[in-house]
Motif scaffolding. Structure first.
Motif, PDB file in Angstrom:
ATOM      1  N   PHE A   1       0.833  -1.204   0.000  1.00  0.00           N
ATOM      2  CA  PHE A   1       0.000   0.000   0.000  1.00  0.00           C
ATOM      3  C   PHE A   1       0.869   1.257   0.000  1.00  0.00           C
ATOM      4  O   PHE A   1       0.605   2.199  -0.759  1.00  0.00           O
ATOM      5  N   VAL A   2       1.889   1.291   0.860  1.00  0.00           N
ATOM      6  CA  VAL A   2       2.769   2.465   0.932  1.00  0.00           C
ATOM      7  C   VAL A   2       3.445   2.704  -0.408  1.00  0.00           C
ATOM      8  O   VAL A   2       3.509   3.853  -0.893  1.00  0.00           O
ATOM      9  N   ARG A   3       3.933   1.657  -1.028  1.00  0.00           N
ATOM     10  CA  ARG A   3       4.594   1.802  -2.327  1.00  0.00           C
ATOM     11  C   ARG A   3       3.620   2.350  -3.379  1.00  0.00           C
ATOM     12  O   ARG A   3       3.978   3.217  -4.191  1.00  0.00           O
ATOM     13  N   ALA A   4       2.394   1.854  -3.366  1.00  0.00           N
ATOM     14  CA  ALA A   4       1.410   2.307  -4.347  1.00  0.00           C
ATOM     15  C   ALA A   4       1.057   3.779  -4.129  1.00  0.00           C
ATOM     16  O   ALA A   4       0.943   4.553  -5.090  1.00  0.00           O
ATOM     17  N   ARG A   5       0.894   4.191  -2.871  1.00  0.00           N
ATOM     18  CA  ARG A   5       0.544   5.584  -2.589  1.00  0.00           C
ATOM     19  C   ARG A   5       1.693   6.528  -2.951  1.00  0.00           C
ATOM     20  O   ARG A   5       1.467   7.619  -3.493  1.00  0.00           O
ATOM     21  N   LEU A   6       2.908   6.118  -2.646  1.00  0.00           N
ATOM     22  CA  LEU A   6       4.049   6.965  -3.000  1.00  0.00           C
ATOM     23  C   LEU A   6       4.197   7.081  -4.514  1.00  0.00           C
ATOM     24  O   LEU A   6       4.584   8.137  -5.025  1.00  0.00           O
ATOM     25  N   ALA A   7       3.878   6.016  -5.223  1.00  0.00           N
ATOM     26  CA  ALA A   7       3.939   6.075  -6.685  1.00  0.00           C
ATOM     27  C   ALA A   7       2.942   7.094  -7.232  1.00  0.00           C
ATOM     28  O   ALA A   7       3.182   7.726  -8.270  1.00  0.00           O
ATOM     29  N   GLU A   8       1.816   7.264  -6.520  1.00  0.00           N
ATOM     30  CA  GLU A   8       0.826   8.256  -6.928  1.00  0.00           C
ATOM     31  C   GLU A   8       1.250   9.671  -6.552  1.00  0.00           C
ATOM     32  O   GLU A   8       1.120  10.607  -7.347  1.00  0.00           O
ATOM     33  N   LEU A   9       1.759   9.822  -5.322  1.00  0.00           N
ATOM     34  CA  LEU A   9       2.050  11.151  -4.787  1.00  0.00           C
ATOM     35  C   LEU A   9       3.439  11.663  -5.151  1.00  0.00           C
ATOM     36  O   LEU A   9       3.644  12.876  -5.273  1.00  0.00           O
ATOM     37  N   ARG A  10       4.406  10.748  -5.293  1.00  0.00           N
ATOM     38  CA  ARG A  10       5.794  11.113  -5.592  1.00  0.00           C
ATOM     39  C   ARG A  10       6.323  10.184  -6.690  1.00  0.00           C
ATOM     40  O   ARG A  10       7.247   9.401  -6.470  1.00  0.00           O
ATOM     41  N   PRO A  11       5.748  10.244  -7.854  1.00  0.00           N
ATOM     42  CA  PRO A  11       6.117   9.298  -8.920  1.00  0.00           C
ATOM     43  C   PRO A  11       7.594   9.364  -9.271  1.00  0.00           C
ATOM     44  O   PRO A  11       8.196  10.436  -9.311  1.00  0.00           O
TER      45      PRO A  11
END
Length: 270
Positions: A58-68
């Motif tokens: 989940f953390v990896r997916a959210r960071l990919a959205e917020l800080r690609p």
């Protein structure tokens, strides 16, 4: 205008808090009689749960959205530090054994590092909801309240936290080091989640913390909190007289005395 580091702290807190909500939901299901898949890593006592892995994904997916485009180094799925630029360092559940037993001292830890140095971090406790945050040069906070490390007058009055490795032989050596220290401090605490132990130093709840063998994700956010709260911090490799893999954080008035006591107790040989 917000600094880049402040923006990173906001992101770290947001994502860690979202992950903590998911971890809390999983915990409530387990406490209600559900089950969780458990596996082992370095030893039978070194456990990882399906919730750890789901939290990191989940953390990896959210960071990919917020800080690609910014890489992630995590306990469960690995990764590498970027050469320049930001790398996110995540421990999806710090204190997995505590989580597994229903003991409420565990957290999601997330830090942003540049060239291996933490510039922003957040440690969020799912059960209490406490949010610990820090920005390099911008201070350390608990739920928005600024933190300062303690001011014990001398080592004999210091409350000291520690932790132990999973390897049986190393644990025995660590126990010997703690035994050498017991008569020289107020008392010893062992909570089982390094990120929160470092936060406790930042808050003045304890006066120091030391542990051999921690990984980057264990200390990346918590050590920044302790540093920004005014504690003296030595990260792995920075204090060879204490051992190459020792993490050390102590209130300034007793830092030198504790370092000397650990060196005398054989810390470098742990």
């Amino acid at each position: 205008m917000e600094s880049i580091s402040t923006q990173l702290t906001v992101t770290a807190e947001r994502v860690a808090a979202e992950a903590a909500e998911r971890v809390l939901t999983a915990r409530e299901k387990v406490l209600a009689g559900g089950s969780v898949l458990v596996d082992t890593k370095s030893s039978e006592t070194d456990v990882v749960t399906a919730v750890d892995r789901e939290s990191e994904r989940f953390v990896r997916a959210r960071l990919a959205e917020l800080r690609p485009g910014e890489p992630v180094l995590g306990e469960e799925d690995g990764g590498e530090l970027a050469d320049g630029g930001v790398t996110w360092v995540v421990d999806p559940i710090d204190g997995t054994v505590n989580f597994l037993y229903g003991y409420p001292w565990f957290a999601v830890s997330l830090a942003a590092q540049v060239d291996g140095v933490s510039v922003a971090g957040a440690v969020v406790e799912p059960v209490s909801g406490r949010r610990w945050t820090a920005t390099r040069g911008g201070g350390a906070y608990l739920d928005g309240r600024p933190l300062r490390a303690g001011t014990p007058e001398r080592l004999e009055l210091a409350l000291v936290g520690t932790g132990f490795a999973y390897d049986r032989e190393r644990r025995t050596r660590q126990a010997g080091l703690v035994a050498s220290l017991l008569g020289r401090v107020r008392d010893i605490r062992r909570g089982g989640a390094a990120s929160l132990e470092l936060c406790a130093v930042a808050a003045g709840w304890t006066d120091a913390f030391f542990e051999h063998g921690l990984n980057r994700w264990d200390w990346a956010a918590g050590a920044l909190l302790a540093t920004e709260a005014g504690a003296v911090v030595h990260l792995p490799g920075s204090a060879p007289d204490l051992g190459e893999d020792l993490t050390f954080a102590a209130a300034a008035p007793i830092a030198d005395a504790l370092r000397a006591a650990l060196a005398e107790g054989g810390s470098a040989r742990i």
